[in-house]
Design a protein around this motif. Structure first.
Motif, PDB file in Angstrom:
ATOM      1  N   GLN B  21       0.813  -1.221   0.000  1.00 14.11           N
ATOM      2  CA  GLN B  21       0.000   0.000   0.000  1.00 14.11           C
ATOM      3  C   GLN B  21       0.850   1.276   0.000  1.00 14.11           C
ATOM      4  O   GLN B  21       0.328   2.345   0.277  1.00 14.11           O
ATOM      5  CB  GLN B  21      -0.934   0.009   1.219  1.00 14.11           C
ATOM      6  CG  GLN B  21      -1.841  -1.206   1.272  1.00 14.11           C
ATOM      7  CD  GLN B  21      -2.976  -1.035   2.249  1.00 14.11           C
ATOM      8  OE1 GLN B  21      -4.146  -1.036   1.865  1.00 14.11           O
ATOM      9  NE2 GLN B  21      -2.646  -0.901   3.508  1.00 14.11           N
ATOM     10  N   ALA B  22       2.141   1.151  -0.314  1.00 10.81           N
ATOM     11  CA  ALA B  22       3.042   2.297  -0.230  1.00 10.81           C
ATOM     12  C   ALA B  22       2.587   3.460  -1.097  1.00 10.81           C
ATOM     13  O   ALA B  22       2.723   4.614  -0.724  1.00 10.81           O
ATOM     14  CB  ALA B  22       4.467   1.884  -0.600  1.00 10.81           C
ATOM     15  N   ALA B  23       2.061   3.178  -2.276  1.00 10.19           N
ATOM     16  CA  ALA B  23       1.663   4.244  -3.215  1.00 10.19           C
ATOM     17  C   ALA B  23       0.190   4.072  -3.589  1.00 10.19           C
ATOM     18  O   ALA B  23      -0.178   4.180  -4.760  1.00 10.19           O
ATOM     19  CB  ALA B  23       2.537   4.219  -4.452  1.00 10.19           C
ATOM     20  N   TRP B  24      -0.640   3.853  -2.592  1.00 11.33           N
ATOM     21  CA  TRP B  24      -2.083   3.656  -2.820  1.00 11.33           C
ATOM     22  C   TRP B  24      -2.627   4.887  -3.527  1.00 11.33           C
ATOM     23  O   TRP B  24      -2.404   6.020  -3.118  1.00 11.33           O
ATOM     24  CB  TRP B  24      -2.780   3.460  -1.475  1.00 11.33           C
ATOM     25  CG  TRP B  24      -4.109   2.781  -1.538  1.00 11.33           C
ATOM     26  CD1 TRP B  24      -4.364   1.468  -1.292  1.00 11.33           C
ATOM     27  CD2 TRP B  24      -5.371   3.378  -1.857  1.00 11.33           C
ATOM     28  NE1 TRP B  24      -5.700   1.208  -1.432  1.00 11.33           N
ATOM     29  CE2 TRP B  24      -6.349   2.369  -1.783  1.00 11.33           C
ATOM     30  CE3 TRP B  24      -5.769   4.677  -2.209  1.00 11.33           C
ATOM     31  CZ2 TRP B  24      -7.696   2.602  -2.041  1.00 11.33           C
ATOM     32  CZ3 TRP B  24      -7.105   4.912  -2.467  1.00 11.33           C
ATOM     33  CH2 TRP B  24      -8.046   3.877  -2.388  1.00 11.33           C
ATOM     34  N   ASN B  25      -3.353   4.665  -4.592  1.00  8.64           N
ATOM     35  CA  ASN B  25      -3.939   5.787  -5.334  1.00  8.64           C
ATOM     36  C   ASN B  25      -5.344   5.404  -5.770  1.00  8.64           C
ATOM     37  O   ASN B  25      -5.673   4.214  -5.871  1.00  8.64           O
ATOM     38  CB  ASN B  25      -3.059   6.151  -6.534  1.00  8.64           C
ATOM     39  CG  ASN B  25      -2.993   5.023  -7.554  1.00  8.64           C
ATOM     40  OD1 ASN B  25      -3.812   4.930  -8.471  1.00  8.64           O
ATOM     41  ND2 ASN B  25      -2.030   4.122  -7.386  1.00  8.64           N
ATOM     42  N   ARG B  26      -6.171   6.394  -6.019  1.00 15.47           N
ATOM     43  CA  ARG B  26      -7.590   6.158  -6.306  1.00 15.47           C
ATOM     44  C   ARG B  26      -7.803   5.462  -7.637  1.00 15.47           C
ATOM     45  O   ARG B  26      -8.787   4.776  -7.820  1.00 15.47           O
ATOM     46  CB  ARG B  26      -8.354   7.482  -6.313  1.00 15.47           C
ATOM     47  CG  ARG B  26      -8.444   8.106  -4.952  1.00 15.47           C
ATOM     48  CD  ARG B  26      -9.887   8.263  -4.467  1.00 15.47           C
ATOM     49  NE  ARG B  26      -9.888   8.402  -3.016  1.00 15.47           N
ATOM     50  CZ  ARG B  26     -10.860   7.961  -2.221  1.00 15.47           C
ATOM     51  NH1 ARG B  26     -11.904   7.370  -2.723  1.00 15.47           N
ATOM     52  NH2 ARG B  26     -10.773   8.108  -0.920  1.00 15.47           N
ATOM     53  N   ARG B  27      -6.887   5.648  -8.590  1.00 16.39           N
ATOM     54  CA  ARG B  27      -7.099   5.105  -9.935  1.00 16.39           C
ATOM     55  C   ARG B  27      -6.786   3.608  -9.968  1.00 16.39           C
ATOM     56  O   ARG B  27      -7.580   2.805 -10.408  1.00 16.39           O
ATOM     57  CB  ARG B  27      -6.241   5.874 -10.941  1.00 16.39           C
ATOM     58  CG  ARG B  27      -6.607   5.593 -12.401  1.00 16.39           C
ATOM     59  CD  ARG B  27      -6.175   6.724 -13.318  1.00 16.39           C
ATOM     60  NE  ARG B  27      -4.726   6.892 -13.365  1.00 16.39           N
ATOM     61  CZ  ARG B  27      -3.956   6.428 -14.370  1.00 16.39           C
ATOM     62  NH1 ARG B  27      -4.482   5.744 -15.358  1.00 16.39           N
ATOM     63  NH2 ARG B  27      -2.645   6.636 -14.346  1.00 16.39           N
ATOM     64  N   GLY B  28      -5.621   3.229  -9.490  1.00 18.56           N
ATOM     65  CA  GLY B  28      -5.231   1.816  -9.542  1.00 18.56           C
ATOM     66  C   GLY B  28      -5.195   1.149  -8.179  1.00 18.56           C
ATOM     67  O   GLY B  28      -4.987  -0.042  -8.082  1.00 18.56           O
ATOM     68  N   MET B  29      -5.391   1.920  -7.140  1.00 21.03           N
ATOM     69  CA  MET B  29      -5.360   1.499  -5.733  1.00 21.03           C
ATOM     70  C   MET B  29      -4.035   0.844  -5.378  1.00 21.03           C
ATOM     71  O   MET B  29      -3.045   1.553  -5.277  1.00 21.03           O
ATOM     72  CB  MET B  29      -6.588   0.657  -5.418  1.00 21.03           C
ATOM     73  CG  MET B  29      -7.865   1.467  -5.581  1.00 21.03           C
ATOM     74  SD  MET B  29      -9.261   0.791  -4.688  1.00 21.03           S
ATOM     75  CE  MET B  29     -10.468   2.070  -4.953  1.00 21.03           C
ATOM     76  N   ASN B  31      -2.176  -1.061  -7.168  1.00 18.86           N
ATOM     77  CA  ASN B  31      -1.534  -1.596  -8.379  1.00 18.86           C
ATOM     78  C   ASN B  31      -0.013  -1.430  -8.363  1.00 18.86           C
ATOM     79  O   ASN B  31       0.721  -2.356  -8.735  1.00 18.86           O
ATOM     80  CB  ASN B  31      -2.121  -0.940  -9.632  1.00 18.86           C
ATOM     81  CG  ASN B  31      -1.867   0.553  -9.685  1.00 18.86           C
ATOM     82  OD1 ASN B  31      -1.809   1.234  -8.670  1.00 18.86           O
ATOM     83  ND2 ASN B  31      -1.707   1.074 -10.891  1.00 18.86           N
ATOM     84  N   LEU B  32       0.475  -0.272  -7.932  1.00 17.00           N
ATOM     85  CA  LEU B  32       1.924  -0.050  -7.917  1.00 17.00           C
ATOM     86  C   LEU B  32       2.587  -0.994  -6.913  1.00 17.00           C
ATOM     87  O   LEU B  32       3.674  -1.524  -7.173  1.00 17.00           O
ATOM     88  CB  LEU B  32       2.239   1.403  -7.566  1.00 17.00           C
ATOM     89  CG  LEU B  32       1.834   2.430  -8.632  1.00 17.00           C
ATOM     90  CD1 LEU B  32       2.099   3.852  -8.137  1.00 17.00           C
ATOM     91  CD2 LEU B  32       2.585   2.196  -9.930  1.00 17.00           C
ATOM     92  N   GLY B  61      -2.435  -2.918 -13.691  1.00 21.25           N
ATOM     93  CA  GLY B  61      -3.860  -2.650 -13.718  1.00 21.25           C
ATOM     94  C   GLY B  61      -4.413  -2.562 -12.306  1.00 21.25           C
ATOM     95  O   GLY B  61      -3.726  -2.829 -11.317  1.00 21.25           O
ATOM     96  N   ASN B  64      -7.013  -4.140  -5.634  1.00 20.43           N
ATOM     97  CA  ASN B  64      -7.278  -3.722  -4.268  1.00 20.43           C
ATOM     98  C   ASN B  64      -7.700  -4.913  -3.431  1.00 20.43           C
ATOM     99  O   ASN B  64      -8.614  -5.638  -3.798  1.00 20.43           O
ATOM    100  CB  ASN B  64      -8.370  -2.641  -4.195  1.00 20.43           C
ATOM    101  CG  ASN B  64      -8.393  -1.976  -2.827  1.00 20.43           C
ATOM    102  OD1 ASN B  64      -7.348  -1.632  -2.286  1.00 20.43           O
ATOM    103  ND2 ASN B  64      -9.569  -1.801  -2.265  1.00 20.43           N
TER     104      ASN B  64
END
Lengths: 240, 255
Positions: B21-29, B31-32, B61, B64
Motif C-alpha cells: 500500500q506504499a503508493a495507494w492511489n484512487r485510480r489503480g489502488m 496496483n503499484l 492494472g 485492491n
C-alpha cells in the motif's frame, strides 16, 4: 533533539500505518509509549496511548474509506503530554491530578490533527496518481525495474507530513498547557475529572467498534463484573 | 517443463508484498504495490526485457485487497506466471486470478483482521497496560504479530502452491465465525477497561470521579450507539467532567 526524535518516530509511524507492514506499531497503544520513549518518558506516553487506542479502535481503512489519522493525533498528544508535564515541574504544581489535567489538554489540543491527517491522506492518494503515471511512462520506455520501484516513492509524502505536523502540534500544545495551568491552577482538579470522563468515553467507543448484536451485553456485563470484582477485592483486603 | 522461481526470489517477493500500500492511489489502488511485489519473480521468469515489460504491464492494472490476505494473491500470481512463462497458460490467466480473488479475500481480511483481530488485541493491550504497564503492550503486540505474520506467510505459500485452491483452504479456517467470537471478547475487554477506569477514579481525591467514570462509560456508549460523532462527543464528555467537578466543588466549598 526531542522534537527531532518525535518527528522521526511520527514519520515512521505514518509509513508503518499504511505503506509498510501494518503490525500495530503505529496504533496509539504502541505509538504513545514509543513517542514517550523518544522524549524520555514512556509512562506519560502510555498514559495517553491507552485511551486513544480505545477511542480509535474503530479507525480502520476499509476499502477506499479513510479513517482519521490516529497515528498523527497520538504522536502529537503524547509528545505534548510529556513536554508539558516536564515544563510544569519547576512550577510547584503537583499532585495526582496534574498528569490527568495535562493529558486531557494535550488530547483536546492535538486530537483535531487526526482529522487533518485524514485530509492529508486524501491529498497523498491524489498525488500518488502521478506516481502511477510515472510508472506507466517508465514501462513504456522499457524501464521495468524503475516502473516497479516507483511504488517506494509513495512512502515519502506520508513520512514528511507527519514528520512536520506531529512535533509542531506537540510544540504548540506544550507551550499553551503550562500557560493555562500555571495561570489557573484551580482548573487542575476539574480537568483531571475531564480526563476520567474522556477515558470512560474511550472505553465506550472501543466497545462500539466491536460491531455485533451481542457486543453491548458483553461490554456492560464486563463493566459490572469488573467493578464488582474490584469492590469485593477491596473489601476483602480492607477486612484482612 | 515449467520453470519455478527460486526460494530466495519468492522470499524477495514476499518481503516486497509488505509494501503493497506504499503508493495507494484512487485510480489503480494497490496496483503499484502489486507490481513492485511481483517484479523479482518476473525478472527470473522473463529474461527477455520486452516480455518482462509486457508481464509487468499486466500487473499495473487495478488491484485492491486486504494487505494481509493479498499475500495469497501475490503467491498465486507467481504460480500462474510460471505457467504463462512456460506457455502452459494464456497471459490473461494471472489477471483473471487477481480479479476473481481480490474481492472475496478483501472481505475476509477486512472482516477478520481489521474489524475483529486487531481491535481485540488493541483492547487486550489497553487492558493489560491499565493493569500491568507497558510489558503487557509488548506481549499483546507480539501475539498479534505472530498470528498476523503466520497468516501472511502461510497465505503466500498456499497461494503459490495451490493457486486457485487457496480460497477453499481459507474457507476451512472459518474466519467469520472466529471474528464473531473475537468481537464479543473485545467488547468484554473494553468493559473491563471501563471497570479499571472506574477503579482508578476511586483512588482520585474527588469522590465524584467514580460517578463521572461510570456515566461516561455507560451514557457515552448509548450516545455513540445513537450515531453521535466521536470527536464532538469526546469533547462533550471532557466538558461534562470538568463541569461536574466545578459544580461539586462549588457545593462543597472547595477551591
Amino acid at each position: 533533539m526531542g522534537y527531532l526524535a518525535l518527528a522521526v518516530v511520527s514519520g515512521l509511524a505514518a509509513v508503518e500505518r499504511k505503506g509498510f507492514l501494518q503490525a500495530m506499531l503505529s496504533r496509539p497503544i504502541a505509538l504513545g509509549p514509543i513517542a514517550g520513549l523518544a522524549l524520555g518518558d514512556v509512562r506519560s506516553g502510555l498514559y495517553v496511548g491507552v485511551p486513544l487506542e480505545l477511542l480509535w479502535l474503530g479507525a480502520v481503512n476499509l476499502g477506499a474509506a479513510l479513517p482519521v489519522h490516529e497515528a498523527l493525533g497520538t504522536a502529537a498528544a503524547a509528545g505534548a503530554t510529556v513536554l508539558a508535564a516536564r515544563a510544569l515541574q519547576p512550577s510547584g504544581l503537583a499532585g495526582p491530578m496534574l498528569l490527568p489535567a495535562v493529558a486531557v489538554l494535550a488530547v483536546a489540543a492535538c486530537a483535531p490533527l487526526a482529522s487533518l491527517g485524514r485530509c492529508a491522506d486524501r491529498m497523498v492518494e491524489r498525488w500518488n496518481e502521478r506516481l502511477y503515471a510515472l510508472a506507466e511512462q517508465d514501462l513504456a520506455r522499457g524501464h521495468a525495474a524503475a516502473a516497479a520501484r516507483t511504488n517506494l516513492y509513495g512512502l515519502v509524502l506520508p513520512f514528511a507530513i507527519s514528520f512536520v505536523l506531529a512535533p509542531l502540534g506537540a510544540a504548540v500544545a506544550a507551550a499553551l498547557i503550562p500557560l493555562v495551568l500555571s495561570r489557573a491552577p484551580s482548573l487542575v482538579v476539574p480537568l483531571g475529572l475531564g480526563w476520567v470522563a474522556f477515558n470512560g468515553l474511550a472505553c465506550a467507543s472501543g466497545a462500539r467498534a466491536m460491531r455485533g448484536p451481542r457486543a453491548p451485553a458483553f461490554y456492560f456485563g464486563a463493566l459490572v463484573l469488573g467493578i464488582a470484582l474490584a469492590t469485593v477485592t477491596a473489601l476483602a483486603g480492607g477486612g484482612a | 517443463m515449467i520453470a519455478t522461481v527460486p526460494r530466495a526470489v519468492l522470499a524477495a517477493c514476499f518481503w516486497r508484498s509488505l509494501f503493497l500500500q506504499a503508493a495507494w492511489n484512487r485510480r489503480g489502488m494497490q496496483n503499484l504495490g502489486f507490481a513492485y511485489a511481483i517484479y523479482p519473480a518476473l525478472r527470473v521468469l522473463y529474461p527477455d526485457p520486452g516480455r518482462r515489460a509486457q508481464a509487468l504491464s499486466r500487473h499495473l492494472g487495478f488491484f485492491n485487497c486486504h494487505p494481509y490476505t493479498a499475500a495469497a494473491i501475490v503467491g498465486g500470481v507467481i504460480h500462474h506466471e510460471e505457467r504463462v512463462a512456460a506457455g502452459a497458460e494464456p497471459p490473461a490467466g494471472p489477471e483473471a486470478y487477481k480479479t476473481t480473488l481480490q474481492g472475496p479475500l478483501a472481505a475476509i481480511g477486512d472482516g477478520f483482521f481489521w474489524t475483529a483481530l486487531r481491535p481485540f488485541f488493541g483492547a487486550l493491550a489497553a487492558l493489560g497496560a491499565l493493569l500491568f504497564g507497558w510489558p503487557a503492550v509488548v506481549a499483546a503486540l507480539t501475539m498479534y504479530n505472530a498470528i498476523h505474520l503466520a497468516f501472511r506467510i502461510g497465505l503466500f505459500r498456499a497461494g503459490y502452491r495451490q493457486g486457485d485452491a487457496v480460497v477453499g483452504a481459507l474457507a476451512r479456517l472459518a474466519l467469520p465465525v472466529a471474528a464473531g467470537h473475537l468481537r464479543v471478547a473485545g467488547a468484554a475487554l473494553c468493559g473491563f477497561c471501563a471497570a479499571a477506569v472506574v477503579v482508578h477514579a476511586a483512588a482520585m481525591p474527588r469522590p465524584s470521579s467514580v460517578l463521572v467514570a461510570v456515566l461516561a462509560a455507560t451514557v457515552g456508549y448509548v450516545v455513540l450507539a445513537r450515531g453521535a460523532r466521536l470527536l464532538p462527543t469526546a469533547y462533550a464528555a471532557i466538558m461534562a467532567g470538568v463541569g461536574a467537578a466545578l459544580v461539586v466543588g462549588r457545593f462543597q466549598g472547595s477551591p
